[in-house]
Design a protein around this motif. Structure first.
Motif, PDB file in Angstrom:
ATOM      1  N   ILE A  19     -30.596  37.107  38.676  1.00 45.39           N
ATOM      2  CA  ILE A  19     -32.038  37.294  38.797  1.00 45.39           C
ATOM      3  C   ILE A  19     -32.655  37.657  37.448  1.00 45.39           C
ATOM      4  N   TYR A  20     -32.044  38.606  36.734  1.00 44.99           N
ATOM      5  CA  TYR A  20     -32.589  38.986  35.429  1.00 44.99           C
ATOM      6  C   TYR A  20     -32.415  37.877  34.398  1.00 44.99           C
ATOM      7  N   PHE A  21     -31.309  37.156  34.444  1.00 43.66           N
ATOM      8  CA  PHE A  21     -31.083  36.075  33.485  1.00 43.66           C
ATOM      9  C   PHE A  21     -32.135  34.979  33.658  1.00 43.66           C
ATOM     10  N   VAL A  26     -37.145  32.254  31.960  1.00 46.06           N
ATOM     11  CA  VAL A  26     -38.498  31.811  32.322  1.00 46.06           C
ATOM     12  C   VAL A  26     -39.538  32.585  31.505  1.00 46.06           C
ATOM     13  N   GLY A  27     -39.314  33.891  31.330  1.00 42.42           N
ATOM     14  CA  GLY A  27     -40.245  34.702  30.547  1.00 42.42           C
ATOM     15  C   GLY A  27     -40.382  34.213  29.116  1.00 42.42           C
ATOM     16  N   TYR A  94     -51.161  46.523  32.723  1.00 38.76           N
ATOM     17  CA  TYR A  94     -49.718  46.388  32.498  1.00 38.76           C
ATOM     18  C   TYR A  94     -48.997  46.006  33.778  1.00 38.76           C
ATOM     19  N   HIS A  95     -48.171  45.004  33.679  1.00 41.97           N
ATOM     20  CA  HIS A  95     -47.165  44.718  34.695  1.00 41.97           C
ATOM     21  C   HIS A  95     -46.080  43.863  34.057  1.00 41.97           C
ATOM     22  N   SER A  96     -44.886  43.990  34.590  1.00 41.84           N
ATOM     23  CA  SER A  96     -43.759  43.225  34.092  1.00 41.84           C
ATOM     24  C   SER A  96     -42.851  42.893  35.268  1.00 41.84           C
ATOM     25  N   ILE A  97     -42.888  41.648  35.665  1.00 42.13           N
ATOM     26  CA  ILE A  97     -41.996  41.169  36.715  1.00 42.13           C
ATOM     27  C   ILE A  97     -41.054  40.178  36.057  1.00 42.13           C
ATOM     28  N   ILE A  98     -39.809  40.596  35.913  1.00 43.62           N
ATOM     29  CA  ILE A  98     -38.788  39.749  35.289  1.00 43.62           C
ATOM     30  C   ILE A  98     -37.755  39.447  36.365  1.00 43.62           C
ATOM     31  N   GLY A  99     -37.762  38.234  36.845  1.00 43.55           N
ATOM     32  CA  GLY A  99     -36.797  37.842  37.858  1.00 43.55           C
ATOM     33  C   GLY A  99     -37.388  37.868  39.244  1.00 43.55           C
ATOM     34  N   GLY A 122     -39.467  34.689  39.175  1.00 47.47           N
ATOM     35  CA  GLY A 122     -39.653  34.057  37.872  1.00 47.47           C
ATOM     36  C   GLY A 122     -40.067  35.092  36.852  1.00 47.47           C
ATOM     37  N   TYR A 123     -41.294  34.969  36.366  1.00 44.08           N
ATOM     38  CA  TYR A 123     -41.776  35.907  35.360  1.00 44.08           C
ATOM     39  C   TYR A 123     -43.281  36.057  35.485  1.00 44.08           C
ATOM     40  N   ALA A 124     -43.750  37.262  35.340  1.00 48.60           N
ATOM     41  CA  ALA A 124     -45.176  37.552  35.205  1.00 48.60           C
ATOM     42  C   ALA A 124     -45.268  38.828  34.386  1.00 48.60           C
ATOM     43  N   GLY A 125     -46.044  38.803  33.347  1.00 45.18           N
ATOM     44  CA  GLY A 125     -46.163  39.988  32.511  1.00 45.18           C
ATOM     45  C   GLY A 125     -47.520  40.077  31.863  1.00 45.18           C
ATOM     46  N   ALA A 126     -47.991  41.289  31.700  1.00 45.93           N
ATOM     47  CA  ALA A 126     -49.248  41.533  30.995  1.00 45.93           C
ATOM     48  C   ALA A 126     -49.173  42.914  30.361  1.00 45.93           C
TER      49      ALA A 126
END
Length: 164
Positions: A19-21, A26-27, A94-99, A122-126
């Motif tokens: 999941i993290y990989f 994707v990030g 701020y948010h960080s969704i990795i995986g 996947g990925y979502a970040g701000a």
């Protein structure tokens, strides 16, 4: 007498690593082409570098942890803490969704008060100073909290096995 890792522990470790990989790959795929958007100031470049760094830690930590190295688990453990908070205000977002992310989100904006649940793979970040939207929202990413609990147990299991 030496202990061997349990099959469930191995499966959980590998699932977290995958999941993290994937999230980290994707990030980087999403972030790197957008470098030009972040060259307006030193602060913007620094924020961009922090988001890229999170994804590199996700990739490298997952590779190490897949190989059952505690150091990789520790990296993913601390990375997970950076993915727990989700908030937006007029000053910072701020948010960080990795995986993987499951985020109960409370929205407090004029004409739109309520709760949403965000699911993301996947990925979502701000990480933005003074975002353009006048909204206020608070949330907690539940998946990293679960991963924190699992990883801390896996690290303890591995440390116990190494000590025997």
């Amino acid at each position: 007498m030496t202990s061997t890792p349990r099959p469930l522990a191995t499966l959980l470790r590998q699932l977290i690593c995958v999941i993290y990989f994937i999230g980290g790959i994707v990030g980087l795929y999403v972030l790197l082409p957008r470098l030009g958007l972040f060259t307006s100031s030193l602060l913007a470049i620094t924020l961009f570098a922090l988001m890229v760094f999170q994804n590199i830690v996700a990739i490298y930590g997952s590779i190490l942890f897949w190989k059952n190295q505690i150091k990789g688990g520790q990296w993913l453990y601390w990375l997970s803490w950076t993915s727990v908070p989700v908030f937006t205000s007029t000053m910072i977002s701020y948010h960080s969704i990795i995986g993987l992310g499951v985020v109960p989100l409370m929205r407090l904006e004029p004409g739109n008060y309520g709760m949403d649940i965000v699911f993301r793979f996947g990925y979502a970040g701000a990480l933005k100073w003074f975002p353009t939207l006048d909204i206020f929202q608070l949330g907690i990413n539940l998946v990293p909290l679960l991963f924190i609990a699992i990883i801390s147990q896996l690290i303890n299991i591995n440390a116990h096995i190494d000590n025997n």
